[in-house]
Design an enzyme around this catalytic site. Structure first.
Site, PDB file in Angstrom:
ATOM      1  N   HIS A   1       0.853  -1.195   0.000  1.00 51.52           N
ATOM      2  CA  HIS A   1       0.000   0.000   0.000  1.00 51.52           C
ATOM      3  C   HIS A   1       0.881   1.234   0.000  1.00 51.52           C
ATOM      4  CE1 HIS A   1      -3.527   2.480   0.714  1.00 51.52           C
ATOM      5  NE2 HIS A   1      -2.749   3.201   1.494  1.00 51.52           N
TER       6      HIS A   1
ATOM      7  N   ASP B  77     -15.202   2.756   7.314  1.00 50.50           N
ATOM      8  CA  ASP B  77     -14.143   3.647   6.811  1.00 50.50           C
ATOM      9  C   ASP B  77     -14.594   4.398   5.573  1.00 50.50           C
ATOM     10  OD1 ASP B  77     -11.380   4.712   6.617  1.00 50.50           O
ATOM     11  OD2 ASP B  77     -11.494   3.643   4.714  1.00 50.50           O
TER      12      ASP B  77
ATOM     13  N   ARG C 185     -14.428  12.841   6.405  1.00 55.93           N
ATOM     14  CA  ARG C 185     -13.164  13.530   6.734  1.00 55.93           C
ATOM     15  C   ARG C 185     -12.726  14.420   5.575  1.00 55.93           C
ATOM     16  NH1 ARG C 185      -9.513   8.874   7.304  1.00 55.93           N
ATOM     17  NH2 ARG C 185      -7.891  10.423   7.543  1.00 55.93           N
TER      18      ARG C 185
ATOM     19  N   SER D  46      -7.629   4.104   9.060  1.00 53.80           N
ATOM     20  CA  SER D  46      -8.348   4.011   7.784  1.00 53.80           C
ATOM     21  C   SER D  46      -7.629   3.033   6.848  1.00 53.80           C
ATOM     22  CB  SER D  46      -8.419   5.414   7.167  1.00 53.80           C
ATOM     23  OG  SER D  46      -8.818   5.370   5.828  1.00 53.80           O
TER      24      SER D  46
ATOM     25  N   LYS E  85      -8.697  -1.378   6.096  1.00 56.87           N
ATOM     26  CA  LYS E  85      -8.946  -1.972   4.782  1.00 56.87           C
ATOM     27  C   LYS E  85      -7.917  -3.063   4.485  1.00 56.87           C
ATOM     28  CE  LYS E  85      -9.029   2.204   3.286  1.00 56.87           C
ATOM     29  NZ  LYS E  85      -9.184   3.572   2.826  1.00 56.87           N
TER      30      LYS E  85
HETATM   31  N1  URA Z   1      -5.782   6.672   2.393  1.00 58.51           N
HETATM   32  C1  URA Z   1      -6.775   6.081   3.100  1.00 58.51           C
HETATM   33  O1  URA Z   1      -7.270   5.027   2.739  1.00 58.51           O
HETATM   34  N2  URA Z   1      -7.186   6.681   4.227  1.00 58.51           N
HETATM   35  C2  URA Z   1      -6.675   7.841   4.684  1.00 58.51           C
HETATM   36  O2  URA Z   1      -7.093   8.316   5.706  1.00 58.51           O
HETATM   37  C3  URA Z   1      -5.650   8.438   3.929  1.00 58.51           C
HETATM   38  C4  URA Z   1      -5.216   7.819   2.777  1.00 58.51           C
END
Ligand code: URA
Length: 432
Positions: free
Chosen positions: A90, A170, A177, A192, A196
């Site tokens: 990621h 999320d 957000r 967040s 995932k």
């Molecule tokens: N990417 C995400 O999935 N969440 C965040 O809060 C920031 C970047």
């Protein structure tokens, strides 16, 4: 008589606890995330709580509980039955960051399953799915069965949209957000991303935490805290997690924009491409292969020899794409030339990212379509010698009226000097 559900907490009490800088209990966090997902806690209330978290922070136990509660809001994938080890990557997002495209087939070519559940771009950072959609026929949406088939018996690499069932809390909270100025907050970003990634179920995860003007984290200290928090969350959840802190003060590679980034990724898979893209692809591949139990694998050699190209083609075909088809091209182009000779001493990632976005490569609102051929080609990178009149950048767009605002974003974002202090290292640190 219909039974009314008695809620375990009052939302206002939970907000007041964090507003006053106190710790939220595990039960409060479990409840508030669940009640928000159900719609009992309203967006206004969650916005107030997110701002209280933004201002007062959360400790490690609270962040872990918050992450677990977001995972529990939806389904989890389980790759335990696959005949191959799994490794995921990621990136926290940057400008010209097309690394997933060569990385996924490269790592899969060594017999590792690579599930890359990716997103779309919003703002100045591009999204991997938007990039791959520049390939005619390619489809981002896959069923869980199809993902398992490709990972288990197919080419081993999948880059697709995360289904709505993964961490729905999320999805809701991230959208909130985004419009309440509470994105840039370590506990909320870490929970967040990791909710995932943990729900995706890969046995190992390599994080590319970007630092610099084009990244969420503008300085190394803050990026290190984010990386350490995410690595701790991964380990607590039983996922082997490592993070690299990497530079995002200048764009990665020479192409920024969807089709341009795909063609640059193909160059890298063919054994060429810009040195920074190759260096980062190889470094992340080494981490993923080591985590997947293949420390002896040599990804640098595989890239240089073009060995992963067959896996790339199979990966694109498995999702309906034609890897041989010509990529989308913008209708209009505009060149920016050097006014003097010297060395390109600065090229700011944020300026280039915003300029590319304004050519039409990105979207201003969720759901808008992007121009697949739009973006910027960088003919010089920091440290390159340039001569007066030489083309520094080519802007691409289907709508030439976009160029003026794109040029405004580039203004002040680059500099030609008599000397160059030296490039920042691309890989700044490793956190495990
Ligand atoms: N990417 C995400 O999935 N969440 C965040 O809060 C920031 C970047």
């Amino acid at each position: 008589m219909e039974e009314t559900m008695i809620e375990a907490f009052d939302t206002v009490d939970v907000i007041r606890t964090k507003r006053d800088g106190e710790e939220l209990s595990t039960a409060q966090i479990d409840w508030v995330i669940d009640a928000y997902t159900r719609g009992w806690v309203t967006n206004e209330q969650m916005a107030a709580l997110a701002m209280a978290v933004f201002i007062n922070g959360m400790n490690r136990r609270e962040i872990f509980d918050w992450t677990k509660a977001m995972i529990a809001s939806g389904e989890c994938l389980d790759f335990g039955s696959l005949p191959r080890p799994t490794a995921d990557k990621h990136s926290t997002g940057g400008v010209g960051d097309k690394i997933t495209l060569p990385l996924a087939p490269l790592v899969a070519s060594f017999g590792v399953a690579v599930p890359q559940l990716s997103g779309r771009g919003l703002g100045h950072t591009g999204g991997t799915l938007d990039k791959l959609e520049a390939i005619p026929g390619w489809q981002a949406d896959l069923s869980n069965e199809k993902i398992m088939e490709i990972l288990g018996t197919g080419c081993g690499a999948v880059v697709c949209a995360a289904g709505a069932g993964l961490a729905p809390a999320d999805k809701k909270l991230y959208a909130l957000r985004d419009v309440t100025s509470t994105v840039d907050c370590v506990p909320l970003i870490a929970s967040s991303i990791m909710s995932k990634k943990i729900a995706e179920g890969s046995a190992s995860l390599v994080l590319d935490v970007k630092v610099g003007s084009g990244a969420f984290m503008k300085n190394v200290d803050k990026a290190r805290v984010l990386a350490e928090t995410m690595v701790a969350l991964g380990k607590d959840a039983g996922t082997h997690t490592v993070a690299l802190l990497t530079d995002m003060s200048t764009p990665l590679g020479r192409e920024v924009g969807n089709a341009g980034e795909v063609s640059e990724a193909v160059e890298v898979l063919a054994g060429g491409g810009p040195a920074d893209v190759v260096e980062l692809t190889v470094a992340l591949a080494r981490e993923m292969l080591t985590a997947a139990g293949k420390p002896e694998a040599d990804p640098a050699k595989a890239l240089a020899s073009g060995a992963a190209m067959d896996t790339w083609r199979a990966m694109i075909r498995a999702q309906g794409g034609d890897p041989e088809a010509p990529l989308a091209k913008a209708k209009e182009h505009m060149e920016v030339k050097a006014e003097r000779s010297g060395v390109l001493s600065r090229l700011d990632a944020l300026s280039v990212g915003v300029a590319s976005w304004r050519t039409g490569a990105g979207r201003a609102r969720p759901g808008e379509s992007v121009q697949l051929g739009a973006g910027i080609t960088l003919h010089a990178k920091p440290g390159d010698t340039v001569t007066a009149g030489q083309t520094l950048f080519t802007l691409h767009s289907d709508e030439p009226q976009r160029f003026a605002r794109a040029l405004e974003a580039l203004e002040g974002g680059w500099e030609i000097s008599d000397s160059f202090e030296g490039a920042r290292p691309l890989i700044i640190d490793r956190i495990s």
